[in-house]
Design an enzyme around this catalytic site. Structure first.
Site, mmCIF file in Angstrom:
data_model
loop_
_atom_site.group_PDB
_atom_site.id
_atom_site.type_symbol
_atom_site.label_atom_id
_atom_site.label_comp_id
_atom_site.label_asym_id
_atom_site.label_seq_id
_atom_site.Cartn_x
_atom_site.Cartn_y
_atom_site.Cartn_z
ATOM 1 C CB ILE A 44 -64.909 3.469 33.848
ATOM 2 C CG1 ILE A 44 -65.548 3.486 34.476
ATOM 3 C CG2 ILE A 44 -64.134 4.425 33.263
ATOM 4 C CD1 ILE A 44 -65.041 4.167 35.964
ATOM 5 C CG ASN A 99 -54.038 2.988 22.978
ATOM 6 O OD1 ASN A 99 -53.985 3.001 21.924
ATOM 7 N ND2 ASN A 99 -55.656 3.554 23.757
ATOM 8 C CD GLN A 106 -49.098 3.130 28.675
ATOM 9 O OE1 GLN A 106 -48.736 3.559 26.986
ATOM 10 N NE2 GLN A 106 -49.096 2.378 28.951
ATOM 11 C CB SER A 107 -54.707 7.840 29.921
ATOM 12 O OG SER A 107 -55.878 6.596 29.948
ATOM 13 C CG HIS A 112 -54.294 -1.029 29.448
ATOM 14 N ND1 HIS A 112 -53.116 -0.559 30.153
ATOM 15 C CD2 HIS A 112 -55.496 -0.071 28.385
ATOM 16 C CE1 HIS A 112 -53.682 1.159 29.448
ATOM 17 N NE2 HIS A 112 -54.355 1.094 28.880
ATOM 18 C CG LEU A 113 -55.464 -6.888 24.329
ATOM 19 C CD1 LEU A 113 -54.339 -6.166 23.030
ATOM 20 C CD2 LEU A 113 -55.153 -7.842 24.220
ATOM 21 C CG HIS A 114 -57.664 -1.040 24.875
ATOM 22 N ND1 HIS A 114 -58.850 -0.180 25.521
ATOM 23 C CD2 HIS A 114 -57.169 -0.243 25.170
ATOM 24 C CE1 HIS A 114 -58.321 1.114 25.889
ATOM 25 N NE2 HIS A 114 -56.794 0.979 25.729
#
Ligand code: AMP
Ligand code: ZN
Length: 126
Positions: A44, A99, A106-107, A112-114
Site C-alpha cells: 500500500i 523483516n 516489521q509492523s 511476508h516477503l517484500h
C-alpha cells in the site's frame, strides 16, 4: 489472538490479522498472484516501482516464530518472488526482504516477503 471459525483454503484465519483478512478477501488489496500456498499483493506504501508482498496463506508470525515445518513455504515465497521479478522485467537487480522484529521495521506480524525492484537499490539498506 484467537482463531476465527472460518477456514480459508484449509488454513485457519486469524481474525485480528490484517494479512489473513486480505487473503480471505475481507480487506481489499491489489492482488498480483495467488496459488494454493501463497498470496501476493501490491504494498500500500510502495518503496520502489515494484514493491509487492508475498505471503504464505498459513499464518506464521515471522521467521523467529517459524518451525521446521515452515521452512519449505519460506523458500517457496522466494521462488514466487523470482517468478514475479521475471514477469516484471526487473531481473537486473531486485531485493527480497523478510523483516523480523520491531527494530527491523516489521509492523505486520504475519510473515511476508517484500519484493522491491525497478530502481537502483542502495547498500547497506537503512
Ligand atoms: P513490514 O514493515 O516489514 O511489517 O511490512 C509491512 C508492509 O505492509 C509495509 O510495507 C506496509 O506498507 C504494508 N501494508 C500495510 N497495510 C497494508 C495493506 N492494507 N495493503 C497492502 N500493504 C499494506
Ligand atoms: Zn495472519
Amino acid at each position: 489472538m484467537s482463531f476465527a471459525s472460518a477456514l480459508c483454503y484449509h488454513f485457519p484465519v486469524m481474525s485480528d490479522c490484517l494479512f489473513c483478512n486480505i487473503i480471505a478477501g475481507k480487506i481489499p488489496a491489489k492482488k498480483v498472484y495467488e496459488d494454493d500456498r501463497t498470496f501476493v499483493f501490491e504494498d500500500i506504501k510502495p518503496q520502489a516501482p515494484t514493491h509487492v508482498l508475498i505471503i504464505p496463506k498459513k499464518h506464521i508470525v515471522d521467521i523467529k516464530e517459524a518451525t521446521e515445518a515452515d521452512a519449505e513455504i519460506m523458500g517457496y515465497c522466494q521462488l514466487v518472488a523470482a517468478k514475479i521479478a521475471k514477469e516484471r522485467g526487473i531481473e537486473r537487480g531486485y531485493r527480497t526482504v523478510y523483516n523480523v522484529g520491531p527494530d527491523s521495521g516489521q509492523s505486520v506480524f504475519h510473515l511476508h516477503l517484500h519484493l522491491l525492484g525497478g530502481r537502483k537499490l542502495s547498500w547497506p539498506p537503512g
